[in-house]
Design a protein around this motif. Structure first.
Motif, mmCIF file in Angstrom:
data_model
loop_
_atom_site.group_PDB
_atom_site.id
_atom_site.type_symbol
_atom_site.label_atom_id
_atom_site.label_comp_id
_atom_site.label_asym_id
_atom_site.label_seq_id
_atom_site.Cartn_x
_atom_site.Cartn_y
_atom_site.Cartn_z
ATOM 1 N N ALA A 150 -2.649 10.249 -9.168
ATOM 2 C CA ALA A 150 -4.456 9.732 -9.260
ATOM 3 C C ALA A 150 -3.974 7.936 -8.403
ATOM 4 C CB ALA A 150 -4.822 9.129 -10.274
ATOM 5 N N VAL A 151 -5.350 7.514 -7.291
ATOM 6 C CA VAL A 151 -5.072 6.488 -7.621
ATOM 7 C C VAL A 151 -5.424 5.485 -8.047
ATOM 8 C CG1 VAL A 151 -6.861 6.568 -5.480
ATOM 9 C CG2 VAL A 151 -5.137 5.004 -4.718
ATOM 10 N N VAL A 152 -4.407 4.024 -7.954
ATOM 11 C CA VAL A 152 -5.057 2.814 -8.573
ATOM 12 C C VAL A 152 -4.865 1.600 -7.686
ATOM 13 C CG1 VAL A 152 -4.489 0.900 -9.860
ATOM 14 C CG2 VAL A 152 -3.331 3.113 -10.823
ATOM 15 N N ALA A 153 -6.893 1.350 -7.819
ATOM 16 C CA ALA A 153 -7.146 0.534 -6.387
ATOM 17 C C ALA A 153 -7.676 -1.098 -6.902
ATOM 18 C CB ALA A 153 -7.939 1.183 -5.292
ATOM 19 N N SER A 154 -7.492 -1.801 -5.836
ATOM 20 C CA SER A 154 -7.398 -3.218 -6.741
ATOM 21 C C SER A 154 -7.030 -3.760 -5.319
ATOM 22 C CB SER A 154 -7.222 -4.086 -7.916
ATOM 23 O OG SER A 154 -6.951 -5.036 -8.267
ATOM 24 N N GLU A 155 -8.538 -4.828 -5.252
ATOM 25 C CA GLU A 155 -8.009 -6.239 -4.719
ATOM 26 C C GLU A 155 -6.805 -6.353 -4.601
ATOM 27 O OE1 GLU A 155 -11.158 -8.132 -4.290
ATOM 28 O OE2 GLU A 155 -13.021 -6.225 -3.653
ATOM 29 N N ASN A 156 -6.341 -7.049 -5.799
ATOM 30 C CA ASN A 156 -4.839 -7.425 -6.261
ATOM 31 C C ASN A 156 -3.773 -6.375 -6.610
ATOM 32 O OD1 ASN A 156 -3.080 -8.708 -8.943
ATOM 33 N ND2 ASN A 156 -3.856 -10.259 -7.670
ATOM 34 N N VAL A 176 -0.856 3.451 -6.036
ATOM 35 C CA VAL A 176 -1.373 2.176 -5.746
ATOM 36 C C VAL A 176 -2.086 2.031 -4.177
ATOM 37 C CG1 VAL A 176 0.002 0.832 -7.450
ATOM 38 C CG2 VAL A 176 0.020 0.929 -4.630
ATOM 39 N N SER A 177 -3.042 1.440 -4.396
ATOM 40 C CA SER A 177 -3.935 1.369 -2.838
ATOM 41 C C SER A 177 -4.528 -0.505 -3.310
ATOM 42 C CB SER A 177 -5.233 2.246 -2.706
ATOM 43 O OG SER A 177 -5.785 2.450 -1.822
ATOM 44 N N ASP A 178 -4.824 -0.625 -1.610
ATOM 45 C CA ASP A 178 -5.614 -1.946 -2.112
ATOM 46 C C ASP A 178 -7.068 -2.089 -1.642
ATOM 47 O OD1 ASP A 178 -5.265 -1.333 1.021
ATOM 48 O OD2 ASP A 178 -3.953 -3.489 1.492
ATOM 49 N N ASP A 179 -7.667 -0.859 -0.974
ATOM 50 C CA ASP A 179 -8.770 -0.080 -0.465
ATOM 51 C C ASP A 179 -9.692 0.443 -1.594
ATOM 52 O OD1 ASP A 179 -10.753 0.560 0.851
ATOM 53 O OD2 ASP A 179 -10.187 2.979 2.056
#
Length: 346
Positions: A150-156, A176-179
C-alpha cells in the motif's frame, strides 16, 4: 510505540490490528456494539467479519471511544466514509493533540467534496499529523499472510514515515507519497469503476470489456485527480492501477460483487444487509459526479453508474450510452492539474 487505537471493527479494521500488532505494545480495537466487543475479548475473533481470523495476543476491544484512544500514540480510522466526520467529531475531545492519525476510509464527502483526510483534519485539527492509506489490499488475504502493499500519503513526510514504520512487515510493503490528494482521489473513484465492472461481468461481457472499463476508468480517475491538484502519475501506482485492478476483478471486492448482484435484481439495501458490508462506490458515485459537474470534468463511467443507482436508468441503456460515446484522445483532461495547482498557489 506503546499504544495504537484502531477505530472500526469491520474487515479492514480487524486486519489492520494484525499488521500493527508486532510494532506496538498494545492495540485497542473500537467496535460499535457491546455484543461485538464481548465476543472479540472472549473469543479473540470478530463474530461479524473475518470470523476465522484470530486476533494477535496484544489486541483488546472496547465500545468506548474515549477508552480506545486514551494515551494512544496513534489512531487508525477504519470507519465507512459516511460516518468518518461523526466519528472524528466524537474522537476530538479524547485524542491527544500530538497523536498521529491514519485514515483508511475511501470516499469523497458529498456537498463539501472534501477527501477523507481533509474531513479528519477538519474535525481533529493539526493536518500535518494526518495520513491516508490506499492500495490493493483485501483484508481476507492480508489476514492469511499473503503478500500485499500500500501507499501511505501525507503532506508531512514525518507522518508518512511514522506509519510506514509501524505497518511494514515481511508480507506487507508500505511505500510513502506526498500526493495525498491524488492517492485519496484514486481510492474514492476506483470503487465506482468497480461497480461498473461488476455490472459488465453480470451481463456476461468478456475480458476485453472489463479491460476497457478499467483502463478508461484510470483515465477518468486521472482527470479528477488533475482537477483537484493531484499528480496523474499517482494513478499508475498502488493507489490507482493497483487498487483498481484488484477491486474490479477480485471475488472479495464488495463493489464488484454488488454490481453483479444489481444485474441479478438485488437492491443495495438487501446486498448490504446480507454481506454486512458498506458499498463505498455508491455514495462515491454521487459525490464524484457532483464535483465533476461543478468543475466541468468528464466522468462518463461515474455518470453511467450514478444513472443506474439513483436515476432509474436501465442497466442496458447505461452500458449502451458508454459504448456509443465518440472516442477522443486517450488521456485528455490531465493538463488541468497545472491549472489547479496554480489556482491553489494563488
Amino acid at each position: 510505540m506503546s499504544r495504537v487505537a484502531v477505530i472500526g471493527a469491520g474487515s479492514w479494521g480487524t486486519a489492520m490490528t494484525g499488521l500493527v500488532a508486532p510494532a506496538v505494545n498494545e492495540v485497542v480495537l473500537w467496535a460499535r456494539t457491546p455484543e461485538a466487543v464481548a465476543a472479540l475479548n472472549r473469543d479473540h475473533r470478530n463474530p461479524n467479519h473475518l470470523p476465522d481470523y484470530t486476533l494477535a495476543a496484544n489486541v483488546s476491544a472496547t465500545s468506548d471511544l474515549s477508552l480506545a484512544v486514551c494515551d494512544a500514540d496513534a489512531a487508525i480510522l477504519a470507519t465507512p466514509s459516511a460516518y468518518l466526520r461523526e466519528t472524528c467529531r466524537s474522537l476530538a475531545p479524547h485524542l491527544a493533540e500530538d497523536a498521529r492519525v491514519l485514515v483508511l476510509s475511501k470516499g469523497m464527502e458529498r456537498g463539501s467534496h472534501l477527501l477523507m483526510h481533509e474531513v479528519a483534519a477538519q474535525e481533529l485539527g493539526n493536518p500535518t499529523r494526518v495520513a491516508a492509506l490506499s492500495g490493493p489490499n483485501h483484508a481476507e488475504e492480508i489476514c492469511r499472510g499473503m503478500v500485499s502493499a500500500a501507499v501511505v500519503a501525507s503532506e508531512n513526510a514525518e507522518t508518512a514515515a511514522f506509519f510506514q514504520g509501524i505497518l511494514a512487515g515481511p508480507t506487507f510493503r508500505a511505500y510513502v507519497s506526498d500526493d495525498v490528494r491524488g492517492v485519496e482521489c484514486c481510492g474514492a473513484v476506483k470503487n465506482v469503476i468497480a461497480i461498473a465492472c461488476g455490472i459488465a461481468s453480470g451481463m456476461g461481457m468478456g475480458d476485453n470489456t472489463l479491460a476497457v472499463l478499467m483502463t478508461r476508468g484510470i483515465a477518468e480517475i486521472g482527470r479528477v485527480v488533475a482537477a483537484l491538484g493531484g499528480d496523474p502519475m499517482t494513478c499508475m501506482g498502488l493507489a490507482g492501477m493497483g487498487d483498481l485492478v484488484v477491486t474490479c476483478t477480485s471475488e472479495h471486492s464488495r463493489n464488484r460483487s454488488f454490481g453483479r448482484a444489481l444485474v441479478a435484481g438485488e437492491t443495495l439495501e438487501s446486498y448490504q444487509a446480507r454481506t454486512h458490508m458498506v458499498v463505498e462506490g455508491v455514495p462515491a458515485s454521487a459525490s464524484v459526479l457532483e464535483l465533476a459537474q461543478e468543475r466541468g470534468i468528464e466522468v462518463p463511467i461515474t455518470a453511467g453508474v450514478h444513472a443506474v443507482l439513483f436515476e432509474g436508468r436501465p442497466i442496458g441503456d447505461a452500458m449502451e450510452g458508454l459504448l456509443t460515446r465518440a472516442p477522443r484522445t486517450e488521456f485528455y483532461g490531465m493538463e488541468e492539474r497545472e491549472i489547479a495547482s496554480k489556482e491553489k498557489q494563488c
